[in-house]
Design an enzyme around this catalytic site. Structure first.
Site, PDB file in Angstrom:
ATOM      1  CB  SER A 140      -0.946  -0.051   1.201  1.00  0.00           C
ATOM      2  OG  SER A 140      -1.819   1.042   1.198  1.00  0.00           O
TER       3      SER A 140
ATOM      4  CG  ASP B 208      -6.098   0.917  -1.125  1.00  0.00           C
ATOM      5  OD1 ASP B 208      -5.164   1.747  -1.127  1.00  0.00           O
ATOM      6  OD2 ASP B 208      -6.234   0.059  -0.229  1.00  0.00           O
TER       7      ASP B 208
ATOM      8  CG  ASP C 141      -2.652  -0.444  -2.592  1.00  0.00           C
ATOM      9  OD1 ASP C 141      -2.563   0.681  -2.079  1.00  0.00           O
ATOM     10  OD2 ASP C 141      -3.371  -1.350  -2.104  1.00  0.00           O
TER      11      ASP C 141
ATOM     12  CG  ASP D 274      -2.480   4.073  -1.537  1.00  0.00           C
ATOM     13  OD1 ASP D 274      -3.176   3.965  -2.563  1.00  0.00           O
ATOM     14  OD2 ASP D 274      -2.511   3.231  -0.618  1.00  0.00           O
TER      15      ASP D 274
HETATM   16 MG    MG Z   1      -3.363   1.415  -0.194  1.00  0.00          MG
END
Ligand code: MG
Length: 452
Positions: free
Chosen positions: A96, A238, A236, A234
């Site tokens: 992340s 999400d 990844d 960020d």
């Molecule tokens: Mg994330």
């Protein structure tokens, strides 16, 4: 055995905590637990991603699971595609927003929902006991590559169409949205300038956690180009973060509250879900539009679960992780960005105008030293004395730590998960209110520590 799964899957230093050996054990354990036939696998841009992917896929194949390799994609794309492609389980290799030396495994079920605590416990037990269901050599799984990013982009395209040609600066931070986000915005007819849109697992341009500090280049570029908005993700993707048309970083709580209010207005009321740490401006805005707010523990899975349970119209955490349940249940950065633009269009507002309606409250944070073996017990015990010290409280919750809602603010006391600390978060309607609540609560916590 130490717990493998944290609030966002398995996470640790690559090749120190999270080795290829552990990775293949986890994927074999998931395959054993869920009796999977078909799995999807994607990763962010981290240097260790390829190594861990090979191990993860081996673990699945050895249990007879067929694997669709989706390459580098955002976590929400992997979650969405797991459902869209009819897989039983999806694996995302990512840490992340953490620094580049970390990596992790997030697991999703066939409904695009992150693995629950129960599923994680079952997987941990299989790993600990080494109790894998390995396939006969004639029935091993097969891995094939699939270029499925377009299916995700088509979904966003169908969900959102824009009329205006927005002038946008987008910053994927060399992370998983490097390709998807600029492509999505360009296809929607926006005039796009992309920063840090090359995949680079060292994250050389900025920290992968979007903050006012890490998005300074984005803010400057928005100003220099006279753009309408800056959009960042960020590692990844999400999470989404915004910079307004003046180049100012948009506070996460306020954008969450503003979009929550918009969702309620559109749906004629309903429920918005957020975690215990979010600002009370989420309630202020929800009440204005006839909605209510449900609060959960910190962690996006708890928010997603509550959204499903409460049939909520929207939910998210004040780190930019927003869930749009009419599409799917994984926090989705690119989709959030597209829906946010559509909301601005519908309201005929600029970013700063859209946010301006949300009140700005004052947040204060204190860390108070407390021994590791005492901190959890102390938080548990603190509830009654807090209620006595603030008799006019309007709500008390122990869903995560101890949270007391007051007429002019709220306070939250939690034990740190990693350090010998008690964390106090306070929000007040005014600086005086915040200071007053903080002083009273801090004194109370100190008194309790001394009494132990
Ligand atoms: Mg994330």
């Amino acid at each position: 055995m130490a717990k493998l799964f944290g609030s966002s899957g398995v996470r640790g230093l690559a090749n120190v905590d999270l080795t290829p050996l552990l990775t293949s054990k986890v994927s074999s354990a998931v395959a054993t637990h869920a009796k999977t036939k078909k799995a999807t696998v994607a990763r962010d841009t981290r240097v260790s991603g390829g190594m861990l992917e090979d191990a993860l896929v081996s673990g699945l194949i050895s249990c007879g699971t067929d694997v669709l390799l989706l390459g580098m994609l955002p976590t929400p794309a992997l979650a969405y595609l797991t459902k869209a492609l009819g897989a039983d389980v999806g694996f995302m290799l990512t840490a992340s927003h953490n620094p580049p030396q970390y990596n992790g495994i997030k697991v999703f079920n066939g409904d695009s929902l992150s693995y629950t605590d129960e599923d994680q416990d079952a997987v941990e037990k299989i790993v600990a006991e080494g109790n894998f269901t390995l396939a006969d050599w004639r029935k091993l799984g097969r891995a094939t590559s699939a270029d499925a990013g377009q299916i995700y982009l088509d979904m966003v395209q169908e969900a959102v169409s824009l009329k205006k040609q927005w002038k946008i600066v987008v910053d994927p931070g060399c992370g998983a949205a490097f390709n998807v986000a600029p492509q999505m915005l360009t296809t929607m007819g926006c005039k796009v300038t992309a920063l840090n849109a090359q995949p680079d697992g060292y994250f050389p341009a900025r920290k992968s956690e979007p903050t006012a500090e890490s998005l300074r280049d984005l803010a400057k570029t928005v100003q220099a180009l006279g753009a309408d908005i800056g959009i960042a993700f960020d590692g990844d993707a999400d999470r989404v973060a915004f910079v307004d048309e003046h180049g100012a970083f948009v506070n996460f709580d306020r954008s969450l509250a503003a979009y929550g209010a918009f969702s309620l207005k559109r749906n004629g009321g309903g429920t918005v879900v957020t975690n215990v740490e979010a600002s009370m401006c989420v309630e202020t805005m929800a009440e204005k539009y006839g909605g209510k707010v449900v609060r959960t523990r910190v962690g996006d899975i708890y928010v997603s679960e509550a959204i499903k349970r409460e049939s909520a119209v929207f939910g998210g955490e004040p780190c930019g992780a927003w869930v749009h349940p009419h599409i799917h249940l994984c926090p989705d950065g690119p989709l959030s960005a597209a829906l946010f633009l559509a909301a601005l269009e519908e309201e005929c507002k600029s970013v700063s105008e859209f946010i301006a309606e949300v009140p700005e409250y004052i947040t204060m944070r204190e860390n108070i030293a407390c021994k590791n073996d005492q901190k959890y017990k102390l938080v548990e015990k603190l509830g009654d004395s807090l209620k006595t010290a603030f008799p006019a409280y309007t709500d008390f919750s122990t869903v995560d730590g101890a949270r007391l809602a007051l007429k002019n603010g709220w306070l939250l006391v939690r034990a740190s998960g990693t350090e010998p600390l008690i964390r106090l978060t306070v929000e007040g309607e005014s600086p005086e209110a915040a200071k007053d609540i903080t002083q009273k609560a801090t004194a109370l916590i100190h008194k309790q520590i001394e009494a132990q």
